[in-house]
Design a protein around this motif. Sequence first.
Motif, PDB file in Angstrom:
ATOM      1  N   VAL A  47      14.457 -11.199  56.416  1.00 31.39           N
ATOM      2  CA  VAL A  47      14.455 -11.641  54.912  1.00 31.39           C
ATOM      3  C   VAL A  47      15.323 -10.958  53.886  1.00 31.39           C
ATOM      4  O   VAL A  47      16.012 -11.755  53.136  1.00 31.39           O
ATOM      5  N   LEU A 107      18.713 -12.731  54.249  1.00 27.89           N
ATOM      6  CA  LEU A 107      19.056 -14.155  53.970  1.00 27.89           C
ATOM      7  C   LEU A 107      18.781 -14.024  52.374  1.00 27.89           C
ATOM      8  O   LEU A 107      19.464 -14.925  51.810  1.00 27.89           O
ATOM      9  N   GLY A 108      18.513 -12.907  52.279  1.00 27.78           N
ATOM     10  CA  GLY A 108      18.176 -13.174  50.457  1.00 27.78           C
ATOM     11  C   GLY A 108      19.586 -12.432  49.720  1.00 27.78           C
ATOM     12  O   GLY A 108      19.830 -13.379  48.917  1.00 27.78           O
ATOM     13  N   LEU A 163      21.360 -15.785  50.229  1.00 32.12           N
ATOM     14  CA  LEU A 163      20.882 -16.801  48.841  1.00 32.12           C
ATOM     15  C   LEU A 163      21.896 -16.541  47.627  1.00 32.12           C
ATOM     16  O   LEU A 163      22.203 -17.170  46.763  1.00 32.12           O
ATOM     17  N   GLY A 164      21.812 -15.408  47.348  1.00 29.69           N
ATOM     18  CA  GLY A 164      21.989 -14.344  46.218  1.00 29.69           C
ATOM     19  C   GLY A 164      23.619 -14.423  45.944  1.00 29.69           C
ATOM     20  O   GLY A 164      24.493 -14.603  45.056  1.00 29.69           O
ATOM     21  N   TYR A 171      25.259 -17.015  47.473  1.00 33.29           N
ATOM     22  CA  TYR A 171      25.444 -18.325  47.098  1.00 33.29           C
ATOM     23  C   TYR A 171      25.083 -18.636  45.592  1.00 33.29           C
ATOM     24  O   TYR A 171      25.988 -19.231  44.742  1.00 33.29           O
ATOM     25  N   ALA A 172      24.350 -17.795  45.097  1.00 32.52           N
ATOM     26  CA  ALA A 172      24.053 -18.401  43.851  1.00 32.52           C
ATOM     27  C   ALA A 172      25.099 -18.124  43.028  1.00 32.52           C
ATOM     28  O   ALA A 172      25.303 -18.548  42.060  1.00 32.52           O
ATOM     29  N   SER A 192      27.676 -20.022  42.948  1.00 33.66           N
ATOM     30  CA  SER A 192      27.167 -21.503  42.388  1.00 33.66           C
ATOM     31  C   SER A 192      27.164 -21.723  40.905  1.00 33.66           C
ATOM     32  O   SER A 192      27.050 -22.261  40.745  1.00 33.66           O
ATOM     33  N   LYS A 193      27.164 -20.557  39.943  1.00 30.81           N
ATOM     34  CA  LYS A 193      27.797 -20.345  38.686  1.00 30.81           C
ATOM     35  C   LYS A 193      28.979 -20.704  38.042  1.00 30.81           C
ATOM     36  O   LYS A 193      29.332 -20.747  37.300  1.00 30.81           O
ATOM     37  N   THR A 208      26.434 -26.993  40.808  1.00 33.10           N
ATOM     38  CA  THR A 208      24.860 -26.436  42.086  1.00 33.10           C
ATOM     39  C   THR A 208      24.149 -27.375  41.596  1.00 33.10           C
ATOM     40  O   THR A 208      23.567 -28.385  41.360  1.00 33.10           O
ATOM     41  N   THR A 236       7.020 -14.500  57.900  1.00 37.11           N
ATOM     42  CA  THR A 236       7.918 -14.513  57.826  1.00 37.11           C
ATOM     43  C   THR A 236       7.878 -14.621  56.290  1.00 37.11           C
ATOM     44  O   THR A 236       8.883 -14.103  55.717  1.00 37.11           O
ATOM     45  N   TRP A 241       7.818 -13.382  52.924  1.00 33.54           N
ATOM     46  CA  TRP A 241       8.645 -12.293  52.928  1.00 33.54           C
ATOM     47  C   TRP A 241       9.692 -13.093  52.566  1.00 33.54           C
ATOM     48  O   TRP A 241      10.190 -12.665  51.629  1.00 33.54           O
ATOM     49  N   VAL A 242       9.899 -14.412  52.750  1.00 35.86           N
ATOM     50  CA  VAL A 242      10.759 -15.558  52.093  1.00 35.86           C
ATOM     51  C   VAL A 242      10.860 -15.223  50.720  1.00 35.86           C
ATOM     52  O   VAL A 242      11.229 -15.593  50.198  1.00 35.86           O
ATOM     53  N   MET A 279      11.024 -13.242  48.784  1.00 35.19           N
ATOM     54  CA  MET A 279      12.589 -13.132  48.640  1.00 35.19           C
ATOM     55  C   MET A 279      13.223 -13.407  47.313  1.00 35.19           C
ATOM     56  O   MET A 279      13.943 -13.546  46.724  1.00 35.19           O
ATOM     57  N   GLY A 294      14.617 -12.367  44.453  1.00 33.79           N
ATOM     58  CA  GLY A 294      16.497 -12.935  43.498  1.00 33.79           C
ATOM     59  C   GLY A 294      16.929 -13.645  42.440  1.00 33.79           C
ATOM     60  O   GLY A 294      17.055 -13.855  42.223  1.00 33.79           O
ATOM     61  N   THR A 335      19.278 -12.587  40.148  1.00 35.36           N
ATOM     62  CA  THR A 335      20.069 -13.673  40.013  1.00 35.36           C
ATOM     63  C   THR A 335      20.557 -14.443  38.390  1.00 35.36           C
ATOM     64  O   THR A 335      21.494 -15.466  38.377  1.00 35.36           O
ATOM     65  N   VAL A 358      18.940 -17.297  38.526  1.00 37.93           N
ATOM     66  CA  VAL A 358      19.207 -18.831  39.271  1.00 37.93           C
ATOM     67  C   VAL A 358      18.040 -19.129  39.752  1.00 37.93           C
ATOM     68  O   VAL A 358      17.593 -18.374  40.287  1.00 37.93           O
ATOM     69  N   LEU A 370      16.230 -19.702  42.692  1.00 38.67           N
ATOM     70  CA  LEU A 370      16.885 -19.355  43.618  1.00 38.67           C
ATOM     71  C   LEU A 370      17.093 -20.123  44.792  1.00 38.67           C
ATOM     72  O   LEU A 370      17.750 -21.213  45.632  1.00 38.67           O
ATOM     73  N   LEU A 375      18.703 -23.969  45.632  1.00 37.92           N
ATOM     74  CA  LEU A 375      20.143 -24.140  46.115  1.00 37.92           C
ATOM     75  C   LEU A 375      19.887 -24.763  47.468  1.00 37.92           C
ATOM     76  O   LEU A 375      21.001 -25.446  47.940  1.00 37.92           O
TER      77      LEU A 375
END
Lengths: 330, 304
Positions: free
Chosen positions: A33, A36-37, A40-41, A43-44, A47-48, A95, B138, B141-142, B145, B149, B153, B155, B157, B160
């Motif tokens: 995970v 994945l984070g 995504l981070g 990507y974030a 995206s700005k 975005t 899972t 956890w996501v 996250m 996240g 960030t 954003v 998240l 997205l």
Amino acid sequence: MARNAPSASTPARSKAIARRQFLFDTARMACGVGMLGLGLGLYARQSKALPAQALRPPGALPEDDFLGACIRCGLCVRDCPFDTLSLATPEVPVTTGTPFFTARKIPCEMCDDIPCVKACPTGALDHGLTDINDARMGLAALIDHETCLNFLGLRCDVCYRVCPVIDKAITLEVLPNTRTGRHSMFLPTVHSDHCTGCGKCEQACILEEAAIKVYPVALAKGALGRHYRVGWEEQKKAGGSLIDEESMVELPDRLPEGMTLPGHYDPGSGATAAPGAVPAESQLPGAAAAPIPNAPPGMGGPAVPSAPPGMPGTVAGPVPSHPPGLGGGQ
Amino acid sequence: MSAAANTRVGSDAVAAKGWLRAHKWLLLRRATQFAILGLFLLGPLAGVWIVKGNLAYSYTLDILPLTDPYVALQSAMTGHLPETLGIVGVVIVAVFYFLVGGRAYCSWVCPVNVVTDTAGWLRRRLGIKGSAHLARETRYWVLAMTLIGSAVTGVVLWELINPVSMLHRGLIFGMGFAWAIVLAVFLFDLFIMSRGWCGRLCPVGAFYSLLGRFSPLRVSTPQRAACNDCMDCFEVCPEPQVIRPALKGAAGGAGPVILAAACTNCGRCIDVCAKDVFRFGARFDNAPPVGEADGDPAVAPGKF
């Protein structure tokens, strides 16, 4: 978990194995995970990077804040009476799900009641914006001086005409047309104090590719050094010269080599060029037709030749000798 | 009916109760899903503006605000709180789903549910057996996250890439390329992982699970003594692990109510049970009936 090894002979041993398994499972989950984070981070972060030509609705927070505040509900899109706004679909480099508009397609019509801001449930569009003239969706910039018809000496004026804040956000600054020597150029000039970034000028530009475009303020706007003071502004504030004018030393005018300005008095040398003594080829084009200022406008010279009375853009007063918006006083 | 058809999941129920009663909750659920979608679409397609917005936030008849609490929470993690209407919307939605079961959102509202249910159905019909393994936890956890996240960030998240909002928003505001993401979820569930998206990955469902952790409305198994172990409910359930403690827990002293938060209150088990073991009931109505002791002694209460 169910994977307790059957060989576990003692309860303590089986407990240790279970604990190991738990730790492994947890580590695996956290790593998977976490990756994945991470993706995504990143990507974030990407995206700005809002494309320069994608404009946010009026009152939108700065992009960094906007992406945290906007919940992508589309209420602003719905309440826009002109279908200006749309929500970004995944293939658009904006975005996903956030509202934007493209000035060249449909600009903001600057509704007095700002329905898009009122509709926003999150404050991603700042509800403190109650006067649409205070909106700063972007800043128009006449980016291409080579193709703008007014820069070519013609009178297109369309961007100036369609500007909802005409004569404030866009003015026509008059300069002599040195190509013909007998005409003026009416240069559309954007003033950041008043430009809302609505995009009407960009949409209306008659060129195949607009010469005037709306950009994010951060891209379009320069910034003077903070220590910078513009002399004439300070002078105005102080009500007089800030220096001892008596002890000013006049320096000779520096003209391009071989050039003279007929009839011009140079305080540095104390000489006046004879009106007839100049070889024709070294004269400025059009020099015979009009008196020539002793310095280019905007550099402290006298006011440029004013437009004939009744010309739009000049009725408000004398043409400023420097680009407005250069706030000398802080 | 041929013998082969009779082995199909739910065929016993159809034979016992008739097709309509054996699909009652499924039909009600689909009707609800499409009615909600229809209400959203009425504006853009027919110009009748009953509901504006999408599942993230909507405004009904200029009076009722509804905000997705998960999106609002992510936004809050970035340091932005909604306006008054947005907050009122969060409260309404949170209270509603607490009452009817958090994941009722998944099975009664979420548009992706139709996609993954279809994938699940097709998987059964095609007899696709293999499935990649991923723990059902899972999604939690996501969920964690996405919240952390969002804070890191700045954003919102999960929005997205959230296929739920992409599909719903796409249908209402213009699909663009979002169909590809929805198709990916469908194919993922169909070929790679059985009940993979909703059952293991989606943090939206995980959030609503937690929201409905103590929901009063639950599926119960008051007639569990009548269970004939046909396994149809397990076959059809998107979260089969939730059934066993209640259905087979009598010997261990477990009550008949399905307490697991992962249960989506979809009611499909009620449909496919020929013996009418299941029905919707109250969480508090969970005392094990006296003298009921034919369950599976291996299943202790509280497991899963």
